[in-house]
Scaffold this active site. Structure first.
Site, PDB file in Angstrom:
ATOM      1  N   CYS A 149       0.919  -1.320  -0.220  1.00 43.29           N
ATOM      2  CA  CYS A 149      -0.028   0.036  -0.003  1.00 43.29           C
ATOM      3  C   CYS A 149       0.941   1.346   0.017  1.00 43.29           C
ATOM      4  O   CYS A 149       1.859   1.423   0.457  1.00 43.29           O
ATOM      5  CB  CYS A 149      -1.145  -0.029   1.260  1.00 43.29           C
ATOM      6  SG  CYS A 149      -2.111   1.370   1.264  1.00 43.29           S
ATOM      7  N   ASP A 206       0.437   3.788   1.732  1.00 41.40           N
ATOM      8  CA  ASP A 206       0.561   4.465   3.066  1.00 41.40           C
ATOM      9  C   ASP A 206       1.634   4.751   3.287  1.00 41.40           C
ATOM     10  O   ASP A 206       2.534   3.836   3.515  1.00 41.40           O
ATOM     11  CB  ASP A 206      -0.136   3.376   3.965  1.00 41.40           C
ATOM     12  CG  ASP A 206      -0.673   4.206   5.208  1.00 41.40           C
ATOM     13  OD1 ASP A 206       0.061   4.500   5.986  1.00 41.40           O
ATOM     14  OD2 ASP A 206      -2.202   3.807   5.531  1.00 41.40           O
ATOM     15  N   ARG A 231       2.938   4.960   6.307  1.00 39.42           N
ATOM     16  CA  ARG A 231       3.459   4.473   7.646  1.00 39.42           C
ATOM     17  C   ARG A 231       3.699   3.025   7.419  1.00 39.42           C
ATOM     18  O   ARG A 231       4.209   2.146   8.444  1.00 39.42           O
ATOM     19  CB  ARG A 231       2.204   4.321   8.499  1.00 39.42           C
ATOM     20  CG  ARG A 231       1.544   5.693   9.145  1.00 39.42           C
ATOM     21  CD  ARG A 231       0.247   5.486   9.645  1.00 39.42           C
ATOM     22  NE  ARG A 231      -0.785   5.012   8.807  1.00 39.42           N
ATOM     23  CZ  ARG A 231      -2.082   4.815   9.128  1.00 39.42           C
ATOM     24  NH1 ARG A 231      -2.479   4.780  10.380  1.00 39.42           N
ATOM     25  NH2 ARG A 231      -2.903   4.333   8.190  1.00 39.42           N
ATOM     26  N   HIS A 245      -2.116  -3.813   5.119  1.00 39.93           N
ATOM     27  CA  HIS A 245      -1.805  -3.504   6.422  1.00 39.93           C
ATOM     28  C   HIS A 245      -3.114  -3.188   7.235  1.00 39.93           C
ATOM     29  O   HIS A 245      -4.136  -2.660   6.497  1.00 39.93           O
ATOM     30  CB  HIS A 245      -0.872  -2.272   6.606  1.00 39.93           C
ATOM     31  CG  HIS A 245      -1.436  -0.921   5.842  1.00 39.93           C
ATOM     32  ND1 HIS A 245      -2.268  -0.062   6.524  1.00 39.93           N
ATOM     33  CD2 HIS A 245      -1.688  -0.596   4.739  1.00 39.93           C
ATOM     34  CE1 HIS A 245      -2.645   0.772   5.771  1.00 39.93           C
ATOM     35  NE2 HIS A 245      -2.365   0.453   4.564  1.00 39.93           N
ATOM     36  N   CYS A 262      -6.028   0.141   6.814  1.00 37.75           N
ATOM     37  CA  CYS A 262      -5.844   0.716   5.531  1.00 37.75           C
ATOM     38  C   CYS A 262      -7.282   1.580   5.137  1.00 37.75           C
ATOM     39  O   CYS A 262      -8.168   0.946   5.156  1.00 37.75           O
ATOM     40  CB  CYS A 262      -5.708  -0.560   4.566  1.00 37.75           C
ATOM     41  SG  CYS A 262      -5.349  -0.186   2.772  1.00 37.75           S
TER      42      CYS A 262
HETATM   43 CO    CO Z   1      -3.528   1.262   2.881  1.00 38.18          CO
END
Ligand code: CO
Length: 213
Positions: free
Chosen positions: A44, A46, A48, A100, A103
């Site tokens: 992803c 993302d 993080r 994750h 998400c």
């Molecule tokens: Co995500």
């Protein structure tokens, strides 16, 4: 302050490069010679979930593709170009699809908001939900259902990787690469292996999606 952060990035980069050179003065010279990564990582976008950081890998060890909610849409030329190159040219040994918990993409796909351009992208996850609606709807706790959809999405994207002719051909030729499904838990920093049954899944997928000549 954006300006300060921007300046810090270049300072950080110089320190990072120096650190690598202090451990191995030829580090970047060797890196410039070429890549031979063991992994293709599909994760992803993302912020993080920094792919190579969470796996403890150095530059050169993972070929990386990231998008919203780590999906492998069947007609997405971007992700499939990455997969084909990794499989046919880099000869990676492992393909990891890593989702994750928490998400935002998966959360958005569970809501009814009109998100414009994202609708089509997130429909990939709604399709996953529809395929597994019986299991998911039986989970009463919303957080638990959300977590399970994150896991099932990873497993279905693993299946999508197996549907391609280049992955099937390499599998028949060299019994590789092996596809893995993982979930990263942001609250603990730990990766969880979903034990995607690569060999069994390949057999099952090839009953319908076989593309060998
Ligand atoms: Co995500």
């Amino acid at each position: 302050m954006p300006e300060k952060m921007y300046k810090r990035v270049f300072e950080n980069n110089r320190k990072w490069a120096e650190e690598h050179l202090s451990g191995d003065e030829d580090f970047f010279e060797n890196l410039a010679k070429g890549q031979s990564p063991e992994f293709l990582y599909i994760g992803c976008s993302d912020s993080r979930v920094p792919a190579t950081h969470v796996m403890g890998l150095d530059p050169g060890q993972a070929f990386v593709h990231r998008n919203i909610a780590n999906v492998v849409p069947n007609t997405d030329q971007n992700v499939h170009s990455v997969i084909q190159y990794a499989v046919d040219h880099l000869m990676v040994e492992h393909i990891v699809v890593c989702g994750h918990y928490g998400c935002g993409g998966v959360a958005a796909a569970m809501q009814s908001d009109d998100l414009g351009l994202l609708n089509g992208w997130l429909r990939e996850i709604r399709d996953v939900y529809r395929l597994h609606a019986d299991e998911l709807n039986a989970i009463e706790d919303e957080e638990a259902r959300y977590k399970r959809l994150i896991e099932i999405n990873v497993l279905e994207q693993c299946n999508n990787v197996l549907k391609t002719s280049w992955v099937q051909k390499q599998w028949l030729r060299r019994k590789g690469p092996i596809v893995h499904g993982w979930v990263f838990d942001i609250s603990t920093g730990l990766l969880k292996d979903l034990d995607f049954p690569h060999e069994k899944a390949m057999e099952k997928i090839r009953e319908i999606y076989h593309l060998d000549v």
